[in-house]
Design a protein around this motif. Sequence first.
Motif, short mmCIF file in Angstrom:
data_model
loop_
_atom_site.label_atom_id
_atom_site.label_comp_id
_atom_site.label_asym_id
_atom_site.label_seq_id
_atom_site.Cartn_x
_atom_site.Cartn_y
_atom_site.Cartn_z
N THR A 154 11.95 -3.03 0.81
CA THR A 154 10.86 -2.59 -0.06
C THR A 154 10.35 -3.78 -0.84
OG1 THR A 154 10.21 -0.92 -1.71
CG2 THR A 154 12.32 -2.04 -2.05
N ARG A 155 9.19 -3.60 -1.47
CA ARG A 155 8.63 -4.69 -2.27
C ARG A 155 9.45 -4.89 -3.55
NH1 ARG A 155 2.66 -2.30 -2.37
NH2 ARG A 155 3.89 -0.42 -1.97
N VAL A 156 9.69 -6.15 -3.86
CA VAL A 156 10.58 -6.52 -4.97
C VAL A 156 9.82 -7.39 -5.96
CG1 VAL A 156 12.70 -7.74 -5.58
CG2 VAL A 156 12.58 -6.45 -3.43
N PRO A 157 9.84 -7.06 -7.25
CA PRO A 157 9.17 -7.91 -8.24
C PRO A 157 9.70 -9.34 -8.21
CG PRO A 157 9.82 -5.81 -9.21
CD PRO A 157 10.47 -5.89 -7.86
N HIS A 158 8.83 -10.29 -8.51
CA HIS A 158 9.25 -11.69 -8.52
C HIS A 158 10.38 -11.89 -9.52
CE1 HIS A 158 8.94 -15.97 -7.92
NE2 HIS A 158 8.93 -16.13 -9.23
N GLY A 159 11.38 -12.65 -9.09
CA GLY A 159 12.53 -12.92 -9.95
C GLY A 159 13.71 -12.01 -9.67
N LYS A 160 13.51 -10.97 -8.89
CA LYS A 160 14.59 -10.07 -8.51
C LYS A 160 15.12 -10.47 -7.13
CE LYS A 160 14.14 -7.54 -12.20
NZ LYS A 160 15.17 -7.56 -13.26
N ALA A 161 16.43 -10.34 -6.93
CA ALA A 161 17.04 -10.74 -5.66
C ALA A 161 18.06 -9.70 -5.20
CB ALA A 161 17.70 -12.11 -5.82
N PRO A 162 17.58 -8.54 -4.76
CA PRO A 162 18.52 -7.50 -4.29
C PRO A 162 19.17 -7.92 -2.99
CG PRO A 162 16.27 -6.88 -3.75
CD PRO A 162 16.17 -8.12 -4.59
N PRO A 163 20.29 -7.29 -2.63
CA PRO A 163 20.93 -7.62 -1.35
C PRO A 163 20.06 -7.18 -0.18
CG PRO A 163 21.93 -5.67 -2.31
CD PRO A 163 21.00 -6.23 -3.36
N LEU A 164 20.31 -7.77 0.98
CA LEU A 164 19.60 -7.35 2.19
C LEU A 164 20.06 -5.94 2.58
CD1 LEU A 164 19.94 -10.57 4.38
CD2 LEU A 164 18.26 -10.07 2.60
N ARG A 165 19.16 -5.19 3.18
CA ARG A 165 19.53 -3.88 3.71
C ARG A 165 20.55 -4.06 4.84
NH1 ARG A 165 17.31 1.45 2.25
NH2 ARG A 165 15.58 0.99 0.82
N SER A 166 21.40 -3.08 4.99
CA SER A 166 22.45 -3.18 6.01
C SER A 166 21.87 -3.28 7.42
CB SER A 166 23.38 -1.97 5.93
OG SER A 166 22.65 -0.76 6.09
N GLY A 167 20.65 -2.80 7.62
CA GLY A 167 20.03 -2.86 8.94
C GLY A 167 19.85 -4.27 9.47
N PHE A 168 19.72 -5.25 8.57
CA PHE A 168 19.55 -6.62 9.03
C PHE A 168 20.71 -7.06 9.90
CE2 PHE A 168 21.08 -10.96 8.33
CZ PHE A 168 20.13 -11.65 9.06
N ALA A 169 21.94 -6.77 9.46
CA ALA A 169 23.13 -7.22 10.18
C ALA A 169 23.15 -6.67 11.60
CB ALA A 169 24.39 -6.80 9.43
N GLY A 170 22.79 -5.40 11.76
CA GLY A 170 22.78 -4.80 13.09
C GLY A 170 21.72 -5.41 13.99
N ILE A 171 20.54 -5.63 13.44
CA ILE A 171 19.46 -6.24 14.22
C ILE A 171 19.84 -7.66 14.62
CG2 ILE A 171 17.08 -7.09 14.07
CD1 ILE A 171 16.48 -4.66 12.29
N TYR A 172 20.38 -8.44 13.67
CA TYR A 172 20.78 -9.82 13.95
C TYR A 172 21.84 -9.87 15.05
CZ TYR A 172 23.23 -14.25 13.07
OH TYR A 172 23.83 -15.47 13.21
N ARG A 173 22.83 -9.00 14.95
CA ARG A 173 23.93 -9.02 15.92
C ARG A 173 23.47 -8.56 17.31
NH1 ARG A 173 27.22 -5.00 17.55
NH2 ARG A 173 26.50 -3.62 15.89
N MET A 174 22.68 -7.50 17.37
CA MET A 174 22.35 -6.90 18.65
C MET A 174 21.23 -7.64 19.38
SD MET A 174 22.82 -2.87 17.70
CE MET A 174 23.00 -2.34 19.41
N LEU A 175 20.37 -8.33 18.64
CA LEU A 175 19.31 -9.09 19.31
C LEU A 175 19.77 -10.47 19.74
CD1 LEU A 175 16.14 -8.19 17.20
CD2 LEU A 175 16.85 -7.25 19.41
N GLY A 176 20.69 -11.07 18.98
CA GLY A 176 21.24 -12.36 19.37
C GLY A 176 20.24 -13.49 19.42
N VAL A 177 19.32 -13.53 18.45
CA VAL A 177 18.33 -14.61 18.40
C VAL A 177 18.45 -15.34 17.06
CG1 VAL A 177 16.71 -13.53 19.98
CG2 VAL A 177 16.56 -13.03 17.53
N PRO A 178 17.98 -16.59 16.99
CA PRO A 178 18.00 -17.31 15.71
C PRO A 178 17.11 -16.61 14.67
CG PRO A 178 17.65 -18.81 17.54
CD PRO A 178 17.51 -17.43 18.10
N VAL A 179 17.40 -16.89 13.41
CA VAL A 179 16.65 -16.34 12.29
C VAL A 179 15.98 -17.48 11.52
CG1 VAL A 179 16.79 -15.08 10.10
CG2 VAL A 179 18.18 -14.36 12.05
#
Length: 242
Positions: A154-179
């Motif tokens: 979601t959109r985050v106000p400047h200066g805020k740094a929330p954690p990445l959504r858990s979906g990133f890890a699954g996409i990164y692992r299953m696609l196997g491409v550089p980020v």
Amino acid sequence: MSYAIALVRSILFWIAFVLMSSICSIGAVVTLPISHHATRGFVRAWAKFHRLICRFILGHRVIVEGAMPDIPVLYVFKHEGAFETIEQPMLFKWPAVFAKEQLFSIPVWGQAARFYGLIPVDRDGGGKAMRAMLNAAKAALAIGRPLVLFAEGTRVPHGKAPPLRSGFAGIYRMLGVPVIPVAVNSGIAYPPHRWVKWPGTITYRIGETIPAGLPREEAEERVWRAINALNPPEALLEKPAE
């Protein structure tokens, strides 16, 4: 700049943007049976027009620090406003952007988005939705399209740094491409959830490429720090718990 001037500029901006968005969305849908290239051309024209009215009506200046090669990798962008989502068809020739499923229900625009090849993200759709999303992503990579993910969800106000959504890890692992992580500070001039915009400089800072196959914790940490590189230093002192 006073609030009154920013308000007038923002009203002019939204009038121009809504009109052009309607024209380009209709054009993208109408031309699909004729030419896919014409459809993509309308989408790209929409993004270019947005950049122009940001520049000449709102007073934005855009700086890109580093290179964003148009190659089949996973780009992860900081998400501070709608600015960087609209810019994608101009930053890349034909990006495959992960987008919320709800956006595809917008009349005309949603149809154009499907035709263009955006990838629906249905967080409540279970395993079937996840498989469909990954298959669409792999198909895009196979024909050389870069993938674009806003991993904060979601959109985050400047200066805020929330954690990445858990979906990133699954996409990164299953696609196997550089980020390739990209920091953006659009929230200063183009704040989220506010329709009054302000003049200023919007910067894209491209981080170091993160190879495929890293452990989840390491990949998430490196992406998180890279996309928040334009935040105030205190935002990165301690990573918030997911």
